[in-house]
Design a protein around this motif. Structure first.
Motif, PDB file in Angstrom:
ATOM      1  N   HIS A  88       0.832  -1.202   0.000  1.00  0.00           N
ATOM      2  CA  HIS A  88       0.000   0.000   0.000  1.00  0.00           C
ATOM      3  C   HIS A  88       0.870   1.258   0.000  1.00  0.00           C
ATOM      4  CE1 HIS A  88      -3.436   2.549   0.924  1.00  0.00           C
ATOM      5  NE2 HIS A  88      -2.838   2.980   2.021  1.00  0.00           N
ATOM      6  N   ILE A  89       1.831   1.313   0.901  1.00  0.00           N
ATOM      7  CA  ILE A  89       2.714   2.481   0.999  1.00  0.00           C
ATOM      8  C   ILE A  89       3.606   2.573  -0.248  1.00  0.00           C
ATOM      9  CG2 ILE A  89       4.636   3.489   2.296  1.00  0.00           C
ATOM     10  CD1 ILE A  89       3.284   2.162   4.829  1.00  0.00           C
ATOM     11  N   GLY A  90       4.106   1.438  -0.694  1.00  0.00           N
ATOM     12  CA  GLY A  90       4.941   1.424  -1.901  1.00  0.00           C
ATOM     13  C   GLY A  90       4.195   1.928  -3.127  1.00  0.00           C
ATOM     14  N   ALA A  91       2.944   1.503  -3.279  1.00  0.00           N
ATOM     15  CA  ALA A  91       2.141   1.962  -4.418  1.00  0.00           C
ATOM     16  C   ALA A  91       1.883   3.461  -4.329  1.00  0.00           C
ATOM     17  CB  ALA A  91       0.823   1.193  -4.476  1.00  0.00           C
ATOM     18  N   ALA A  92       1.589   3.952  -3.133  1.00  0.00           N
ATOM     19  CA  ALA A  92       1.350   5.392  -2.969  1.00  0.00           C
ATOM     20  C   ALA A  92       2.615   6.185  -3.317  1.00  0.00           C
ATOM     21  CB  ALA A  92       0.899   5.691  -1.538  1.00  0.00           C
ATOM     22  N   LEU A  93       3.759   5.724  -2.844  1.00  0.00           N
ATOM     23  CA  LEU A  93       5.012   6.414  -3.143  1.00  0.00           C
ATOM     24  C   LEU A  93       5.354   6.330  -4.630  1.00  0.00           C
ATOM     25  CD1 LEU A  93       7.129   5.350  -0.035  1.00  0.00           C
ATOM     26  CD2 LEU A  93       6.081   7.591  -0.484  1.00  0.00           C
TER      27      LEU A  93
ATOM     28  N   ILE B  21       7.034   8.581  -8.919  1.00  0.00           N
ATOM     29  CA  ILE B  21       7.432   8.047 -10.223  1.00  0.00           C
ATOM     30  C   ILE B  21       6.407   8.461 -11.280  1.00  0.00           C
ATOM     31  CG2 ILE B  21       7.978   5.968 -11.569  1.00  0.00           C
ATOM     32  CD1 ILE B  21       9.964   6.542  -9.236  1.00  0.00           C
ATOM     33  N   VAL B  22       5.154   8.114 -11.049  1.00  0.00           N
ATOM     34  CA  VAL B  22       4.090   8.466 -11.995  1.00  0.00           C
ATOM     35  C   VAL B  22       3.772   9.962 -11.901  1.00  0.00           C
ATOM     36  CG1 VAL B  22       1.697   7.989 -12.671  1.00  0.00           C
ATOM     37  CG2 VAL B  22       3.152   6.122 -11.878  1.00  0.00           C
ATOM     38  N   ARG B  23       3.934  10.514 -10.708  1.00  0.00           N
ATOM     39  CA  ARG B  23       3.685  11.939 -10.436  1.00  0.00           C
ATOM     40  C   ARG B  23       2.225  12.339 -10.693  1.00  0.00           C
ATOM     41  NH1 ARG B  23       8.338  14.750  -9.321  1.00  0.00           N
ATOM     42  NH2 ARG B  23      10.251  13.726  -9.919  1.00  0.00           N
TER      43      ARG B  23
END
Length: 178
Positions: free
Chosen positions: A155-160, A165-167
């Motif tokens: 969850h945290i990795g996807a949010a970051l 990265i995607v911005r």
């Protein structure tokens, strides 16, 4: 900021519940790991008391969040540009987080009741604490603690990933940034 969510941002109630839950989960994980690794029985009882209180708080917040979205609010739609796989994974991880948290609360309560440790943690029964591993709910609780950590990392990795990265400013939806 509105109490309810918009098309692009969660409302203040959902944001408050999210961040309170996040802080309580962090405190619960720290107290649980420290309780499991301490050799001092008095310290273990103190840590278990904090762990149990945080667990119940997390359960209440999770149920409140579910009722909030069912009765009063609606989640914003998936982030624009998110692939079908990412949208499905996001819904799956969020659903799994809710399920794991609620089962962990139930298994934690059951462990305290079945072992009688509730009387030691919250009462006046003398030490030592019982062997928690002797009851099935504790084994479920133990396994799900690892599942919870894995889900939180995802969850945290996807949010970051989305934020940096995607911005796509996904974290602004949960009150961090614009």
């Amino acid at each position: 900021m509105s109490l309810t969510s918009t098309q692009t941002r969660y409302g203040s109630v959902a944001i408050a519940i999210h961040w309170l839950t996040a802080l309580a989960i962090l405190a619960m994980l720290i107290s649980g790991m420290n309780a499991a690794n301490t050799t001092d029985p008095a310290t273990e009882v103190t840590l278990l008391r904090a762990h149990a209180v945080m667990g119940v708080l997390i359960g209440v917040l999770t149920i409140l969040r579910i009722f909030w979205f069912v009765l009063f609010d609606q989640r914003p739609p998936a982030v624009t540009g998110m692939s079908r796989f990412q949208a499905i994974a996001s819904r799956g991880v969020h659903g799994a987080l809710y399920l794991v948290v609620l089962v962990m609360v139930a298994s934690g309560i059951a462990t305290l009741l079945l072992t009688g440790a509730n009387l030691q943690v919250f009462g006046t029964v003398p030490l030592p604490l019982p062997e928690f591993g002797a009851v099935a709910p504790f084994r479920v609780h133990d396994v799900l603690s690892k599942v919870l950590i894995a889900l939180l990392i995802g969850h945290i990795g996807a949010a970051l990933y989305h934020q940096f990265i995607v911005r796509d400013r996904v974290m602004a939806r949960m009150g961090l940034g614009r």
